[in-house]
Design a protein around this motif. Structure first.
Motif, PDB file in Angstrom:
ATOM      1  N   GLU A   3       0.825  -1.196   0.000  1.00  0.00           N
ATOM      2  CA  GLU A   3       0.000   0.000   0.000  1.00  0.00           C
ATOM      3  C   GLU A   3       0.862   1.250   0.000  1.00  0.00           C
ATOM      4  N   HIS A   4       0.348   2.298  -0.574  1.00  0.00           N
ATOM      5  CA  HIS A   4       1.097   3.542  -0.620  1.00  0.00           C
ATOM      6  C   HIS A   4       0.426   4.583   0.242  1.00  0.00           C
ATOM      7  N   ILE A   5       1.281   5.548   0.685  1.00  0.00           N
ATOM      8  CA  ILE A   5       0.743   6.636   1.489  1.00  0.00           C
ATOM      9  C   ILE A   5      -0.318   7.359   0.669  1.00  0.00           C
ATOM     10  N   LYS A  14      -4.338   0.110  -9.714  1.00  0.00           N
ATOM     11  CA  LYS A  14      -5.420  -0.858  -9.799  1.00  0.00           C
ATOM     12  C   LYS A  14      -6.257  -0.622 -11.049  1.00  0.00           C
TER      13      LYS A  14
ATOM     14  N   ARG B   3       5.869   2.207   3.717  1.00  0.00           N
ATOM     15  CA  ARG B   3       4.700   1.541   4.260  1.00  0.00           C
ATOM     16  C   ARG B   3       4.155   2.372   5.413  1.00  0.00           C
ATOM     17  N   LEU B   4       2.889   2.189   5.725  1.00  0.00           N
ATOM     18  CA  LEU B   4       2.318   2.917   6.852  1.00  0.00           C
ATOM     19  C   LEU B   4       2.895   2.350   8.148  1.00  0.00           C
ATOM     20  N   PRO B  72      -5.215   1.577   8.551  1.00  0.00           N
ATOM     21  CA  PRO B  72      -6.558   1.252   8.098  1.00  0.00           C
ATOM     22  C   PRO B  72      -6.863  -0.197   8.447  1.00  0.00           C
ATOM     23  N   GLY B 122     -12.267  -6.247  -2.553  1.00  0.00           N
ATOM     24  CA  GLY B 122     -11.716  -4.947  -2.905  1.00  0.00           C
ATOM     25  C   GLY B 122     -11.170  -4.889  -4.323  1.00  0.00           C
TER      26      GLY B 122
END
Lengths: 241, 430
Positions: A3-5, A14, B3-4, B72, B122
């Motif tokens: 995942e990206h910020i 996507k 990454r978070l 999240p 998703g």
């Protein structure tokens, strides 16, 4: 995909994959329909296919634009960059597949009115079946980023080549038997060649997936079983049965 | 590209205090530096200086850090949060996927997971189902259109006819007011049984009429001769009747094979699931073929593993596979006087290999052997009583078992037919 910020970046990647999947679906449909139009000599279906090919071209433009825009905006690195480069390459191959299917459809129209033994087209059908299986598998591999499955597709292309070689010989025999066969046999030969080329594009996509997932190029020599380009035609001893 | 951060809360204690100091080291150093400069310029007494330093230090330890944002929540299937939606999807019994109006997967049932194999919440549905008509319908319904039925044919790995039912899910009045449904429900209804039965009849008539015509014409010719010119010729009558018997037998075998092929095709989309034992099957086939091999003077050399090889399959169909391959080996490899039958099991795959030492098959014919009515040598095959359907039947049986048939025939080395089956019952769809 990590995942990206910037959420929007994920969305961009996507939606690129989504467009490729859609294009893949269209390409699969065009190939399947062009072959069934060839078998049933269905002119109407052939004309529909020729018209649908434009949608594929349009999708390719959209993908290209989106890819270039994403590179410019996000300055991607590593797997993200490969993701975008891969989508460009795959969309190119899919566009070519669409063109080849369109070419088969055009030949269906050209073949109108010529007699043709159904057994011959059966060989092209058999080839198309193998190619469609390859295409489906490679597109599934792309959607799931599955390098092993892609490698499997890459290795299996030999079967299609061997079938093409066999069909090539059979069609030559028909042409030598009776010159009136030359017209449709040539068209059929080009159709078979197109199907074989579609198989090659599927292996190209497999190579791209390998590069996308593992970051390295597939450099080994692919197993080749198509010898038609190096096989001399022997007119004297050819068995005309 | 980072990454978070994972928001793990640190425990209180010396480690925590040190962490706080380390986090604030720049600010602390700056504060001390300013204090030192001030003390030099304004010559402040030492105790004030120390007091100032301690105040800054305490402040650095006490002032609360901004809480790191919680990551999240991992994506969850709607069916996990809402048992009713999940239960309703399950109750469909058919593959069903609930999509957001944008076309991304929101929830799905087990049947859908089995059909697609790689559904992820998703993701856009197009990752799993690429059909242009279906995607188009999903888009339209998601934008407030009417529910739609789309019928399509899946050609690989086995032919299936499927009706996709795509309907909007309206939850409340607000949705209806802005004309956008909350969800789109996609159900796949399998029509294969019905469509196959329809097509089987057409195919059967086409194949049968084409292939039965030759022996039928021969029969009619002989009957006319017997009724006319050869009416009183007893010697010719005997000979003709013999030929007629052979032709009639061929026709009857052809009809049998065609029916058999149709039956297998009819069920090709349903993978067999009863447990069978491969070695036992091959042994029983060898017993039944012993008279034929004796008659042809062919020696059969077997090699089986010493343990049973279990697999999931249809016993009758697998017997048919072994029978066809071994019988072919005996008939077409007769000149080699020997046929090797080998069963091996490794890596979750069982292989039945039949190797003959006959003249082999020219390479240009090898890839096409499994096509219907494809014969390498038409006359030779007919003499041996072949219908041209044997390997087509084997191929369809293997495809029903999601297995493969491999044919190798290097020049001058005989031919090997290998049937490969999954023994763990979860082979990939290929």
């Amino acid at each position: 995909m990590t995942e990206h910020i910037v959420k929007q970046f994920d969305e961009d990647l996507k939606s690129l994959s989504e467009m490729i999947a859609e294009m893949g679906g269209l390409a699969e449909k065009l190939v399947a329909e062009s072959i069934s139009a060839l078998l049933r000599r269905d002119i109407n279906a052939a004309q529909r296919i020729i018209a649908t090919d434009r949608t594929i071209d349009r999708l390719q433009h959209q993908i290209e634009e989106k890819a270039v825009l994403t590179i410019a905006k996000r300055q991607p690195m590593a797997v993200d960059l490969r993701e975008i480069v891969a989508s460009l390459r795959v969309s190119n191959d899919l566009e070519r597949i669409g063109d080849l299917a369109k070419n088969i459809a055009k030949r269906v129209i050209a073949l109108e009115g010529q007699l043709q033994p159904p057994k011959l087209a059966g060989g092209v059908d058999h080839m198309a079946e193998l190619v469609l299986a390859q295409l489906k598998k490679v597109l599934d591999a792309y959607a799931r980023r599955d390098a092993a499955r892609a490698l499997d597709v890459w290795k299996r292309d030999g079967e299609i080549d061997a079938l093409y070689t066999s069909l090539f010989r059979e069609l030559l025999t028909y042409m030598m038997e009776d010159p009136r066969n030359i017209g449709f046999a040539t068209h059929l030969l080009f159709c078979a060649k197109n199907v074989e080329r579609i198989g090659d594009h599927a292996t190209n996509i497999a190579e791209t997936i390998h590069y996308l997932v593992l970051g390295e190029l597939l450099t080994d020599e692919r197993p080749k079983l198509d010898h038609t380009s190096t096989t001399p035609v022997d007119y004297g001893t050819e068995d005309a049965g | 590209m980072a990454r978070l951060n994972s928001g793990v809360h640190k425990p209180l204690g010396p480690v925590f205090l040190l962490d706080r100091l380390r986090a604030n080291r720049a600010a602390l150093l700056a504060a001390f530096a300013v204090l030192a400069v001030f003390s030099l310029i304004f010559s402040i007494p030492l105790w004030v200086l120390i007091l100032g330093g301690v105040t800054v230090l305490v402040a650095a330890l006490i002032v609360p850090l901004p809480r790191p944002e919680p990551p999240p929540a991992p994506w969850e299937l709607e069916s996990d949060k809402d048992p009713l939606a999940g239960a309703l999807l399950e109750a469909l019994l058919e593959p069903g996927v609930l999509l957001t109006s944008r076309g991304t997967i929101y929830a799905y049932n087990d049947a859908a997971a089995n059909t697609f194999g790689g559904l992820r919440g998703g993701d856009p549905i197009s990752f799993s189902l690429r059909l242009p008509e279906v995607l188009e319908a999903v888009r339209e319904v998601g934008a407030g259109g009417q529910g739609r039925l789309v019928e399509y044919v899946e050609r690989v790995p086995v032919e299936r006819w499927i009706e996709a039912r795509i309907g909007p899910v309206w939850l409340d009045q607000a949705d209806r007011a802005d004309g956008l449904p909350k969800y789109v429900l996609l159900i796949l209804h399998d029509l294969t049984n019905i469509r196959r039965a329809e097509r089987m009849r057409v195919d059967f008539v086409a194949n049968a009429s084409h292939e039965l015509r030759t022996p039928l014409a021969a029969l009619l010719g002989f009957i006319e001769t017997l009724q006319g010119p050869a009416k009183n010729d007893t010697e010719a009558r005997g000979r003709f009747l013999e030929i007629m018997r052979t032709q009639a037998n061929r026709m009857s075998r052809l009809v049998d094979d065609l029916l058999h092929l149709s039956r297998i095709e009819q069920r090709e989309h349903i993978r067999p699931d009863s447990p069978v034992e491969i070695v036992e099957i091959v042994r029983s086939v060898l017993d039944s073929l012993a008279p034929l091999s004796r008659e042809r003077g062919v020696e059969i050399v077997t090699s089986f593993p010493d343990h049973p090889v279990p697999a999931l399959g249809d016993r009758d169909e697998l017997i048919r596979v072994a029978e066809n391959l071994i019988e072919n080996g005996i008939k077409y490899g007769q000149s080699g006087k020997r046929v090797d039958v080998t069963v091996t099991a490794d890596n979750g795959k069982a292989r039945i290999a039949v190797h003959d030492y006959g003249p082999g098959i020219p390479p240009e014919h090898v890839p096409r052997l499994t096509e219907r009515f494809y014969r390498v040598d038409v006359g030779d095959s007919r003499d041996k009583g072949g219908t041209g359907l044997g390997l087509a039947i084997v191929k369809h049986i293997m495809s029903r078992h999601r297995g493969r048939l491999l044919i190798e025939s290097p020049p001058g080395k005989g031919t090997t037919f290998t049937a490969v089956l999954d023994t763990d019952g979860q082979g990939k769809e290929d």
